[in-house]
Scaffold this motif. Structure first.
Motif, mmCIF file in Angstrom:
data_model
loop_
_atom_site.group_PDB
_atom_site.id
_atom_site.type_symbol
_atom_site.label_atom_id
_atom_site.label_comp_id
_atom_site.label_asym_id
_atom_site.label_seq_id
_atom_site.Cartn_x
_atom_site.Cartn_y
_atom_site.Cartn_z
ATOM 1 N N ILE A 155 69.035 57.101 67.179
ATOM 2 C CA ILE A 155 68.106 58.140 66.716
ATOM 3 C C ILE A 155 66.695 57.587 66.606
ATOM 4 O O ILE A 155 65.715 58.284 66.902
ATOM 5 N N GLN A 179 72.435 69.483 65.206
ATOM 6 C CA GLN A 179 73.834 69.177 64.916
ATOM 7 C C GLN A 179 74.564 70.429 64.443
ATOM 8 O O GLN A 179 75.693 70.704 64.872
ATOM 9 N N LEU A 186 75.546 63.754 65.104
ATOM 10 C CA LEU A 186 74.833 62.609 64.539
ATOM 11 C C LEU A 186 75.854 61.674 63.907
ATOM 12 O O LEU A 186 76.613 62.079 63.022
ATOM 13 N N ARG A 211 72.791 58.178 59.426
ATOM 14 C CA ARG A 211 73.162 58.508 60.800
ATOM 15 C C ARG A 211 72.270 57.724 61.751
ATOM 16 O O ARG A 211 71.041 57.856 61.697
ATOM 17 N N ALA A 214 72.832 59.574 68.120
ATOM 18 C CA ALA A 214 73.029 60.970 68.513
ATOM 19 C C ALA A 214 73.916 60.989 69.744
ATOM 20 O O ALA A 214 73.739 60.191 70.669
#
Length: 218
Positions: A155, A179, A186, A211, A214
């Motif tokens: 990310i 998401q 994520l 997170r 991705a």
């Protein structure tokens, strides 16, 4: 030389070194050490003078140095170079020998204009969720393909690639919204060399783990 002047001189040398690497194509392939030496070492200097600067750039993750070559790491190296060129304190000292730096700057400016043109209205600022979704997917696909990331794109790299086109707050909000719309998943997980700035540029969702990656779902 006072500390401020020394800092300015170091900043100039760092930006000039990064510009030379970029001009030599180090963001796309390894560049032999001798090529960089010929490009940046002026009369009365030696490459050892740049040792501290290179070590600092390695710590930042902007440059990778091997025994024989250099790589300008994307996107961090390009971000550091861009910030250096935009600095009010940056200027070339004396005559630009061989005009390589002037030509490199013209090429850099030309590429910025090409990249910025198709992005949203408002000088490249992303103004809506729909627009962000389009840009984020394009950036995800590019990073995934260029760096063979096996559909797990960090990310922080997406955030840095999009850069100042969107605020941090809106990036967080809209990525989480993607998401919710089953576009991205994520995912939590450790990233190699997961420094504090990379953690900060990941996504923190209240009540859950950080997170880091991705994964495209659609």
């Amino acid at each position: 030389m006072n500390a401020q002047a020394q800092n300015l001189q170091t900043s100039y040398a760092k930006t000039r070194l990064l510009l030379a690497l970029w001009d030599l194509g180090a963001n796309e392939q390894e560049v032999k050490k001798g090529l960089l030496t010929k490009r940046i070492v002026a009369k009365g200097q030696k490459m050892a003078d740049y040792k501290g600067i290179l070590e600092d750039l390695q710590e930042q993750g902007a440059v990778t140095v091997s025994k024989t070559s250099y790589i300008l790491t994307s996107p961090i190296g390009l971000d550091v170079l861009g910030a250096g060129l935009r600095s009010d304190e940056f200027k070339f000292e004396g005559t630009i020998v061989g005009t390589w730096a002037a030509n490199a700057l013209l090429r850099w400016i030309g590429q910025i204009n090409v990249v910025a043109a198709p992005v949203a209205s408002g000088g490249g600022v992303i103004g809506s969720y729909e627009e962000f979704k389009s840009v984020a997917l394009e950036v995800y696909d590019k990073l995934n393909k260029d760096y063979s990331l096996d559909d797990l794109v960090p990310i922080y790299r997406i955030r840095r690639e999009i850069g100042e086109q969107v605020s941090r707050e809106k990036f967080n909000k809209w990525l989480v919204e993607m998401q919710a719309d089953d576009i991205f998943q994520l995912i939590a997980g450790e990233i190699p060399d997961f420094t504090s700035d990379k953690r900060e540029d990941s996504i923190s969702i209240p009540g859950t783990q950080l997170r880091s990656y991705a994964k495209r779902l659609s």
